[in-house]
Design an enzyme around this catalytic site. Structure first.
Site, PDB file in Angstrom:
ATOM      1  CB  ALA A 199     -21.120 -10.511 -33.198  1.00  0.00           C
ATOM      2  CG  LEU A 200     -25.295 -14.887 -37.331  1.00  0.00           C
ATOM      3  CD1 LEU A 200     -24.478 -16.151 -37.036  1.00  0.00           C
ATOM      4  CD2 LEU A 200     -26.787 -15.195 -37.276  1.00  0.00           C
ATOM      5  NE  ARG A 229     -53.831  20.183 -43.833  1.00  0.00           N
ATOM      6  CZ  ARG A 229     -53.330  21.371 -44.171  1.00  0.00           C
ATOM      7  NH1 ARG A 229     -53.242  22.328 -43.244  1.00  0.00           N
ATOM      8  NH2 ARG A 229     -52.885  21.601 -45.385  1.00  0.00           N
ATOM      9  N   GLY A 289     -49.586  14.222 -45.696  1.00  0.00           N
ATOM     10  CA  GLY A 289     -49.226  15.027 -46.857  1.00  0.00           C
ATOM     11  C   GLY A 289     -47.821  15.583 -46.750  1.00  0.00           C
ATOM     12  CD  GLU A 324     -33.231 -10.578 -34.034  1.00  0.00           C
ATOM     13  OE1 GLU A 324     -33.092 -11.809 -34.029  1.00  0.00           O
ATOM     14  OE2 GLU A 324     -32.588  -9.820 -33.309  1.00  0.00           O
ATOM     15  N   GLY A 325     -33.712 -12.086 -39.415  1.00  0.00           N
ATOM     16  CA  GLY A 325     -34.222 -12.889 -40.518  1.00  0.00           C
ATOM     17  C   GLY A 325     -35.110 -12.055 -41.419  1.00  0.00           C
ATOM     18  CB  SER A 348     -39.965 -10.289 -45.378  1.00  0.00           C
ATOM     19  OG  SER A 348     -40.234  -9.260 -44.443  1.00  0.00           O
TER      20      SER A 348
END
Length: 389
Positions: A130-131, A273, A344, A368-369, A371
Site C-alpha cells: 500500500a503506497l 487459419r 481478426g 511498479e512505476g 513507463s
C-alpha cells in the site's frame, strides 16, 4: 578465438530450469483449466496460494532460515514468466508477495523477520502493498496518510488506493507520513489488516488481471506497535522505492510471460487459419508481425535476465530493471494488439484468449512505476539531474 568448451553465457543452471519447469507444470495443471472462468467472474483463487505455498513458491525470496527457498532472482523471474504465460493476475499476486518478503528480509530487524518471514514462506499468509493515495501516485513523496506517535505505538490515519492483495493479506507494507513534507518525512510499516481501524473500503474493478485483488484501504485511528515500523523513521520512501526496484524484475517477467503467450497463440492461429487458399502465416503481413514478436520476446527476456543476474551478484541493478520493465511492458502491449489483429474478428471475442492478453498487458506499463517514470530513471542515469536537486 572463443574456446569451444566455454559455457554459454545465458545457459540456465539445472536448479533454475527445474524451478521454471515446476512453475510451467503448475500453471498448466492448476491454472489453465480454470482461467477463462476465473477471469470472467473476477475470481481471486485463494486456494491457489495454499498450493503455491505447499511447493515453496510463496517463499522464493525468503532465506532458508525462515523456511524459504532462498531462490536467486533469475529463478524467480523464470517462475513469474511461466505463471504469467497462463495468467498474469496470479503472477502479479505472487510478484507483490515476493517483493514484500524480500523487503522484510532486507530491511527488517530480527524480531520482524522472525515474526513475518516464516508465515509468508510457509504459513499460507499473503503479503500486500500500500503506497498510492488518491493524490499521490507517481509523486509518492506527496502522500498525506499520517502515522502519529503515541507512546510506544503509532496511530494511522489516511486512505490507500490500489492496494494489491489487500482483501486477503495477512500483512501489508504501507507508507505513512511520520514527519514533515517531502520524501524524508515518510516511514514504512508492516500492518496486520485485522487491526481495528483498518477497513477494506472498496474492491477495484479493472480492465484486466481479473484474478488479482486490488482494493482501497481506509485507516482511521488504527493503532499499531512501534515495532511495526520497518526500518528507520523517515526512511520509508527509500524503502518503498527499493522495494519497487526489485519488484520491477517481477513485472518485467510478467510482461515477458504475456508476450510469450501472445507469440504461441499467434503462431498457432497463423498455421491453422486459411485465407485465399493458404494458411494466413504464408502472407508477409502476418509472418512479419510474428517475426517481430519473436525478436522482441527474446530481447525482453534477455533484459530481464540481465537485471536479475545483477541483483543476484549484489551489483546495482536499478537502471537495468527499469530498462527491462520499460521494454518488456511496451512489447507486451504492442504485440498483444498484434496477436489480436492476427486473429481478426475472432481475436475480439472471448472465444480466444488473446483478448485477455490484450487487457492484461496494459497494466504492466503502469504499476511498479509507469513507463514515463522508467524513462526518467534511465535518462537521469545518463544525464544526471539537469533540473536541480
Amino acid at each position: 578465438m572463443i574456446a569451444e568448451d566455454r559455457p554459454h553465457p545465458f545457459e540456465l543452471t539445472s536448479d533454475q530450469r527445474a524451478i521454471g519447469d515446476l512453475a510451467r507444470e503448475f500453471a498448466q495443471d492448476r491454472i489453465a483449466p480454470h482461467i477463462e472462468r476465473w477471469d470472467k467472474a473476477h475470481t481471486f483463487p485463494r486456494e491457489l496460494y495454499t498450493e503455491l505455498n505447499a511447493i515453496g513458491f510463496m517463499g522464493m525470496l525468503v532465506p532458508e532460515t525462515y523456511g524459504g527457498l532462498q531462490s536467486d532472482y533469475l529463478s524467480y523471474a523464470l517462475a513469474i514468466e511461466e505463471i504469467a504465460k497462463v495468467d498474469a493476475g496470479t503472477a502479479v499476486t505472487l510478484s507483490v508477495h515476493s517483493m514484500i518478503c524480500a523487503a522484510i528480509a532486507r530491511l527488517g530487524d530480527a524480531e520482524q523477520r522472525a515474526l513475518w518471514l516464516s508465515r509468508l514462506a510457509t504459513g499460507d499468509c499473503i503479503a500486500g502493498f500500500a503506497l498510492t493515495e488518491p493524490d499521490a501516485g507517481s509523486d509518492a513523496a506527496a502522500l498525506r496518510g499520517r502515522a502519529r506517535r503515541d507512546g510506544d505505538a503509532y496511530v494511522l490515519d489516511g486512505r490507500k488506493q490500489w492496494c494489491t492483495n489487500g482483501s486477503f493479506a495477512g500483512v501489508v507494507m504501507a507508507m505513512f507520513r511520520t514527519g514533515g513534507p517531502g520524501s524524508k518525512g515518510i516511514s514504512a510499516f508492516l500492518i496486520d489488516p485485522a487491526t481495528p481501524g483498518v477497513v477494506v473500503e472498496k474492491v477495484t474493478e479493472k480492465l484486466g488481471i481479473h484474478t488479482s485483488n486490488t482494493v482501497d484501504l481506509a485507516f482511521s485511528g488504527a493503532r499499531v506497535p512501534s515495532n511495526a515500523r520497518l526500518g528507520d523513521e523517515g526512511a520509508g520512501l527509500s524503502s518503498a522505492l527499493g522495494t519497487l526496484t526489485s519488484g520491477r524484475i517481477g513485472v518485467a517477467a510478467q510482461a515477458v510471460g504475456i508476450l510469450a503467450a501472445c507469440l504461441d497463440a499467434a503462431v498457432k492461429f497463423a498455421k491453422e487459419r486459411s485465407a485465399f487458399g493458404r494458411p494466413i502465416g504464408a502472407f508477409e503481413g502476418i509472418s512479419f508481425k510474428i517475426a517481430r514478436m519473436a525478436t522482441d520476446l527474446d530481447a525482453a527476456r534477455l533484459l530481464v535476465y540481465r537485471a536479475a543476474a545483477l541483483a543476484d551478484a549484489g551489483k546495482p541493478f536499478a537502471v537495468e530493471a527499469s530498462k527491462a520493465k520499460l521494454f518488456a511492458s511496451t512489447a507486451a502491449r504492442v504485440h498483444a494488439s498484434e496477436a489480436l489483429q492476427i486473429h481478426g474478428g475472432y481475436g475480439y471475442t472471448t472465444e480466444f484468449p488473446v483478448e485477455r492478453y490484450y487487457r492484461d498487458a496494459k497494466i504492466t506499463e503502469i504499476y511498479e512505476g509507469t513507463s514515463e517514470v522508467q524513462q526518467l530513471i534511465i535518462a537521469r542515469s545518463l544525464l544526471g539531474r539537469l533540473d536541480g536537486p
